[in-house]
Write a protein that holds these residues in place. Structure first.
Motif, PDB file in Angstrom:
ATOM      1  N   LYS A  15       0.863  -1.184   0.000  1.00 42.67           N
ATOM      2  CA  LYS A  15       0.000   0.000   0.000  1.00 42.67           C
ATOM      3  C   LYS A  15       0.899   1.233   0.000  1.00 42.67           C
ATOM      4  O   LYS A  15       1.859   1.313   0.759  1.00 42.67           O
ATOM      5  CB  LYS A  15      -0.901   0.029   1.233  1.00 42.67           C
ATOM      6  N   ASP A  17       0.635   5.276   0.465  1.00 42.57           N
ATOM      7  CA  ASP A  17      -0.251   6.314   1.006  1.00 42.57           C
ATOM      8  C   ASP A  17      -1.675   5.788   1.175  1.00 42.57           C
ATOM      9  O   ASP A  17      -2.652   6.460   0.859  1.00 42.57           O
ATOM     10  CB  ASP A  17      -0.241   7.562   0.115  1.00 42.57           C
ATOM     11  N   GLY A  18      -1.778   4.560   1.648  1.00 41.21           N
ATOM     12  CA  GLY A  18      -3.082   3.946   1.896  1.00 41.21           C
ATOM     13  C   GLY A  18      -3.733   3.320   0.681  1.00 41.21           C
ATOM     14  O   GLY A  18      -4.724   2.608   0.807  1.00 41.21           O
ATOM     15  N   GLN A  19      -3.209   3.561  -0.526  1.00 36.23           N
ATOM     16  CA  GLN A  19      -3.776   2.983  -1.750  1.00 36.23           C
ATOM     17  C   GLN A  19      -3.237   1.564  -1.927  1.00 36.23           C
ATOM     18  O   GLN A  19      -2.031   1.355  -2.016  1.00 36.23           O
ATOM     19  CB  GLN A  19      -3.418   3.828  -2.967  1.00 36.23           C
ATOM     20  N   ASP A  20      -4.138   0.611  -2.009  1.00 36.39           N
ATOM     21  CA  ASP A  20      -3.759  -0.793  -2.169  1.00 36.39           C
ATOM     22  C   ASP A  20      -3.301  -1.028  -3.604  1.00 36.39           C
ATOM     23  O   ASP A  20      -4.063  -0.828  -4.551  1.00 36.39           O
ATOM     24  CB  ASP A  20      -4.957  -1.687  -1.837  1.00 36.39           C
ATOM     25  N   LEU A  21      -2.036  -1.436  -3.760  1.00 33.83           N
ATOM     26  CA  LEU A  21      -1.493  -1.730  -5.086  1.00 33.83           C
ATOM     27  C   LEU A  21      -1.409  -3.220  -5.360  1.00 33.83           C
ATOM     28  O   LEU A  21      -0.800  -3.646  -6.323  1.00 33.83           O
ATOM     29  CB  LEU A  21      -0.127  -1.065  -5.263  1.00 33.83           C
ATOM     30  N   ALA A  69      -4.796  -6.249 -11.052  1.00 37.44           N
ATOM     31  CA  ALA A  69      -4.269  -5.207 -10.162  1.00 37.44           C
ATOM     32  C   ALA A  69      -3.037  -4.518 -10.744  1.00 37.44           C
ATOM     33  O   ALA A  69      -2.631  -3.463 -10.244  1.00 37.44           O
ATOM     34  CB  ALA A  69      -3.933  -5.817  -8.803  1.00 37.44           C
ATOM     35  N   ASP A  72      -3.271  -0.750 -11.565  1.00 34.83           N
ATOM     36  CA  ASP A  72      -3.116   0.235 -10.496  1.00 34.83           C
ATOM     37  C   ASP A  72      -1.656   0.581 -10.276  1.00 34.83           C
ATOM     38  O   ASP A  72      -1.304   1.745 -10.063  1.00 34.83           O
ATOM     39  CB  ASP A  72      -3.726  -0.295  -9.194  1.00 34.83           C
ATOM     40  N   ARG A  75      -0.399   2.609 -13.318  1.00 36.34           N
ATOM     41  CA  ARG A  75      -1.017   3.943 -13.276  1.00 36.34           C
ATOM     42  C   ARG A  75      -0.294   4.818 -12.245  1.00 36.34           C
ATOM     43  O   ARG A  75       0.001   5.977 -12.496  1.00 36.34           O
ATOM     44  CB  ARG A  75      -2.501   3.828 -12.934  1.00 36.34           C
ATOM     45  N   TRP A  76      -0.001   4.229 -11.068  1.00 36.34           N
ATOM     46  CA  TRP A  76       0.719   4.965 -10.042  1.00 36.34           C
ATOM     47  C   TRP A  76       2.112   5.341 -10.533  1.00 36.34           C
ATOM     48  O   TRP A  76       2.571   6.461 -10.361  1.00 36.34           O
ATOM     49  CB  TRP A  76       0.804   4.126  -8.760  1.00 36.34           C
ATOM     50  N   SER A  87       6.366   9.355  -0.581  1.00 37.17           N
ATOM     51  CA  SER A  87       5.165   8.736  -0.039  1.00 37.17           C
ATOM     52  C   SER A  87       5.523   7.865   1.151  1.00 37.17           C
ATOM     53  O   SER A  87       6.694   7.671   1.462  1.00 37.17           O
ATOM     54  CB  SER A  87       4.513   7.842  -1.108  1.00 37.17           C
TER      55      SER A  87
END
Length: 145
Positions: A15, A17-21, A69, A72, A75-76, A87
Motif C-alpha cells: 500500500k 499512502d493507503g492505496q492498495d497496489l 491489479a 493500479d 497507473r501509479w 510517499s
C-alpha cells in the motif's frame, strides 16, 4: 517448552499512502545497515576506532504475476512523469488464510523502477512484473498476533 510459530509468508500486500497496489509473491531487500567509519588513534597502534556514521537502507523489490491489479501499479508509476512526491508505504506479509504475520512501514518512498512482463510463446511461464522502491527508513506498521 514454548512453541514458536515460524513466519512463513505466502503473499505481500503493498500500500502506498493507503492505496492498495495489490498482492505480490516475493519481497526482497527489506533491511538496513549502519555505515561504519574507521579512525586510527595516534600513538595506539593496536586499536582502530569503529564509529557509526549513518544508516543506509536497501531498495525493496516486490514481484508478482501480472493480474488485473497491475493496472493500479502502472497507473501509479506513470503519474511520476508529472513529478515525484515522497510517499509512505506499508508491506504486509500474510498467510494463505489472510492472517497478518508481519508488517513494515517505509518512510519517504520513491519509486525507482518498474519492470514489466516479458512474453515468450515458447515458454509457458507466468508473465511477471517487479517494482523497486527506495526509502529513507522504517516506521511501525503492525505485527500479527
Amino acid at each position: 517448552m514454548v512453541s514458536q510459530d515460524v513466519a512463513v509468508a505466502v503473499c505481500f500486500i503493498l500500500k502506498i499512502d493507503g492505496q492498495d497496489l495489490g498482492t505480490f509473491d516475493s519481497c526482497t531487500g527489506l533491511g538496513c545497515e549502519v555505515v561504519m567509519e574507521q579512525r586510527e588513534e595516534g600513538g595506539n597502534n593496536g586499536y582502530v576506532w569503529q564509529l557509526p556514521t549513518r544508516v543506509r537502507y536497501s531498495n525493496v523489490r516486490l514481484s508478482r504475476p501480472v493480474t488485473a491489479a497491475s493496472k493500479d501499479l502502472t497507473r501509479w508509476f506513470a503519474a511520476l512523469e508529472h513529478g515525484t512526491r515522497r510517499s509512505t508505504a506499508t508491506i504486509e506479509a500474510r498467510t494463505l488464510e489472510g492472517t497478518l504475520i508481519a508488517g513494515w512501514g517505509l518512510r519517504d518512498v520513491v519509486p525507482v523502477r518498474w519492470i514489466g512482463p516479458s512474453f515468450d510463446a515458447a515458454t509457458p511461464e507466468a508473465a511477471m512484473e517487479t517494482v523497486e522502491l527506495a526509502h529513507h527508513g522504517f516506521f511501525g506498521a503492525g505485527w500479527g498476533g
